[in-house]
Design an enzyme around this catalytic site. Structure first.
Site, PDB file in Angstrom:
ATOM      1  N   ASP A  38      39.891  32.062  35.391  1.00  0.00           N
ATOM      2  CA  ASP A  38      40.019  33.161  36.337  1.00  0.00           C
ATOM      3  C   ASP A  38      39.502  32.663  37.697  1.00  0.00           C
ATOM      4  O   ASP A  38      38.896  31.585  37.794  1.00  0.00           O
ATOM      5  CB  ASP A  38      39.189  34.349  35.813  1.00  0.00           C
ATOM      6  N   ASP A  40      38.363  34.990  41.066  1.00  0.00           N
ATOM      7  CA  ASP A  40      37.258  35.769  41.660  1.00  0.00           C
ATOM      8  C   ASP A  40      36.170  36.032  40.622  1.00  0.00           C
ATOM      9  O   ASP A  40      36.450  36.530  39.532  1.00  0.00           O
ATOM     10  CB  ASP A  40      37.777  37.104  42.189  1.00  0.00           C
ATOM     11  N   ASP A 216      35.260  36.864  34.270  1.00  0.00           N
ATOM     12  CA  ASP A 216      34.010  37.570  34.597  1.00  0.00           C
ATOM     13  C   ASP A 216      34.109  39.084  34.474  1.00  0.00           C
ATOM     14  O   ASP A 216      33.107  39.772  34.627  1.00  0.00           O
ATOM     15  CB  ASP A 216      33.613  37.264  36.042  1.00  0.00           C
TER      16      ASP A 216
END
Ligand SMILES: [Mg+2]
Length: 267
Positions: A38, A40, A216
């Site tokens: 991922d 961000d 996240d």
């Protein structure tokens, strides 16, 4: 030797409260592992607004090194637009999936995206934009295959944002809501990061490797579950309940671990 019975192994599932292992305990063989990362909150710190993140040459160098070491089996899997990712990661020659799998580029080729009712999407976008104009405490992020309302500056607006978006797509057969960190997105049904990973695994340089996925956010949890089912490795960046098998504190600690894996760590 005492044999230890693990209840969750016996019943066949693990709850969200199961504590992930510390990522420092994990070592991965580059020759056998495909990396799905991922963006961000995983490779770069979350910023107050989506366009205020900072991506420097260390991140680009790290991705280039990983791409070389894993023989091309490295992919960015993000909710952002592909064009945004290209802007921040200019020059990265690995596979990139944007829009939660709605867009993809592999081997310099753009692959066909998701098909959805573009007129209906435009109507949704216009309504969301208008909402953000009427209440400027929220920020609308226009995406190619969706739209996001961010309330990071005013977390107390979560219910208002959710109620508005729910009413907007109530009963809609093509679009659904996706919760993220201080943001809620309207996106086409049926697209997912898990689906993107599954599709990418069919490419030659990924085929047959073990899957490692790091993320996240709440948007990454369904992909964690899918990766776990495939016998892969799932890594959660940051705090919060998760289905991931491993956890590390921050994008910085995750990048340090990646560097150490690739042998490029600097003291
Ligand atoms: Mg993220």
């Amino acid at each position: 030797m005492e044999q230890r019975l693990d209840y969750y192994c016996l019943v066949g599932f693990a709850p969200e409260t199961t504590s992930p292992e510390d990522l420092g305990l994990l070592a991965i063989p580059a020759d056998d592992t495909a990396l799905f990362l991922d963006f961000d909150g995983t490779l770069v710190d979350i910023a107050p607004t989506p366009d205020s993140i900072r991506v420097g040459s260390p991140e680009k160098s790290l991705l280039d090194e990983l791409h070389r070491r894993h023989n091309g089996a490295v992919a960015i899997v993000s909710g952002r637009n592909l064009i945004d990712l290209d802007q921040y990661l200019g020059g990265f020659c690995g596979t990139i999936s944007g829009g939660h799998g709605a867009e993809m580029r592999h081997a310099s080729q753009l692959l066909s995206g998701v098909s959805c009712d573009l007129a209906r999407l435009e109507h949704i976008k216009n309504a969301v934009m208008e909402f953000a104009i009427i209440d400027p405490r929220v920020l609308a992020e226009d995406k190619r295959y969706g739209i996001v309302l961010h309330y990071r500056q005013h977390p107390e607006l979560e219910c208002k944002v959710r109620d508005f978006l729910k009413s907007l797509i109530d009963g809609d057969e093509e679009f659904e809501l996706q919760s993220a960190k201080m943001a809620i997105e309207v996106k086409p049904k049926g697209i997912s990061k898990a689906g993107a990973i599954e599709r990418i695994m069919q490419f030659e340089e990924f085929d047959g490797r073990d899957i490692l996925f790091a993320g996240d956010d709440a948007t990454d949890e369904s992909a964690f579950s899918w990766v776990n089912e495939q016998g892969g490795i799932s890594i959660k960046i940051g705090e919060g309940p998760t289905r991931a098998q491993y956890r590390t504190q921050s994008p910085d600690s995750f990048k340090s671990w990646l560097k150490a894996q690739s042998g490029t760590a600097r003291s």
